[in-house]
Scaffold this motif. Structure first.
Motif, PDB file in Angstrom:
ATOM      1  N   ASP A 184       0.833  -1.197   0.000  1.00 40.94           N
ATOM      2  CA  ASP A 184       0.000   0.000   0.000  1.00 40.94           C
ATOM      3  C   ASP A 184       0.869   1.249   0.000  1.00 40.94           C
ATOM      4  O   ASP A 184       0.575   2.232  -0.682  1.00 40.94           O
ATOM      5  CB  ASP A 184      -0.937  -0.011   1.211  1.00 40.94           C
ATOM      6  N   ARG A 185       1.941   1.213   0.732  1.00 43.96           N
ATOM      7  CA  ARG A 185       2.860   2.354   0.777  1.00 43.96           C
ATOM      8  C   ARG A 185       3.456   2.618  -0.606  1.00 43.96           C
ATOM      9  O   ARG A 185       3.516   3.759  -1.061  1.00 43.96           O
ATOM     10  CB  ARG A 185       3.951   2.070   1.799  1.00 43.96           C
ATOM     11  N   GLY A 186       3.863   1.563  -1.294  1.00 44.14           N
ATOM     12  CA  GLY A 186       4.383   1.703  -2.652  1.00 44.14           C
ATOM     13  C   GLY A 186       3.340   2.280  -3.599  1.00 44.14           C
ATOM     14  O   GLY A 186       3.637   3.119  -4.451  1.00 44.14           O
ATOM     15  N   ARG A 187       2.093   1.851  -3.440  1.00 43.06           N
ATOM     16  CA  ARG A 187       1.003   2.374  -4.273  1.00 43.06           C
ATOM     17  C   ARG A 187       0.805   3.863  -4.015  1.00 43.06           C
ATOM     18  O   ARG A 187       0.645   4.655  -4.945  1.00 43.06           O
ATOM     19  CB  ARG A 187      -0.297   1.611  -3.981  1.00 43.06           C
ATOM     20  N   ARG A 188       0.846   4.266  -2.745  1.00 45.48           N
ATOM     21  CA  ARG A 188       0.679   5.685  -2.418  1.00 45.48           C
ATOM     22  C   ARG A 188       1.834   6.519  -2.962  1.00 45.48           C
ATOM     23  O   ARG A 188       1.636   7.641  -3.435  1.00 45.48           O
ATOM     24  CB  ARG A 188       0.545   5.877  -0.904  1.00 45.48           C
TER      25      ARG A 188
END
Length: 186
Positions: A140-144
């Motif tokens: 999720d962090r990578g997506r953000r």
């Protein structure tokens, strides 16, 4: 892809356990540091590139790397970004960041929650959003982080900043380490 005029982004969890050529099984985030420290061909990127190719068959040709203060400066240089938060983010204040103005403090320990919604964020606020990981996973962090990169691109495009690409490239080079030449970016 010079043939189709497209670019792709890839995010891998920093703690992904992989074989680093010429070394051992380690977390992927150590490949760059190892390559830089041992003088690998093309330095840190060279060993990271070989690691990605060995483990996943992905041949990465170019990279761009920005440190945290550079990230903040680049977001601020385009005037901030509009971001859609699709899952509430909860975290403590993080060094070098600002809690987004719309976030709500939820307890005495200092945790803040940024509810689902659409927000305009400064560089320091976007950095908090990009780095937060208390209530989410690394994917999720990578997506953000990719979401913010796309928002910076949109903001630069919509504000007509791309017409000044040579000046932007010159100013941005103090924040971005890359093997992309100006001609490649165009």
């Amino acid at each position: 892809n010079r043939t189709t005029g497209t670019v792709s982004m890839l995010s891998l969890p920093r703690d992904l356990y992989v074989y680093i050529p010429g070394w051992t099984m380690q977390r992927i985030n150590l490949a760059y540091v190892r390559g830089a420290s041992v003088g690998w061909t093309d330095g840190g990127f060279g060993l990271l590139r070989q690691t990605l190719f060995y483990n996943f068959g992905i041949n990465v040709h170019y990279y761009a790397m920005v440190n945290l203060s550079g990230f903040t400066a680049l977001v601020d240089a385009v005037g901030g970004v509009n971001l859609t938060v699709d899952c509430a983010i909860e975290d403590l204040p993080l060094i070098g960041t600002e809690i987004p103005a719309a976030a709500v403090r939820v307890n005495a320990d200092g945790y803040h929650v940024l509810p689902v919604g659409r927000y305009f964020m400064s560089g320091a606020e976007a950095l908090w959003y990009a780095r937060s990981r208390h209530n989410s996973i690394e994917f999720d962090r990578g997506r953000r982080q990719q979401q913010i990169i796309r928002a910076v691109w949109r903001q630069a495009r919509d504000n007509g900043l791309l017409a000044n690409l040579p000046q932007l490239y010159s100013e941005g080079s103090q924040y971005v380490e890359t093997n992309l030449a100006f001609e490649d970016i165009i």
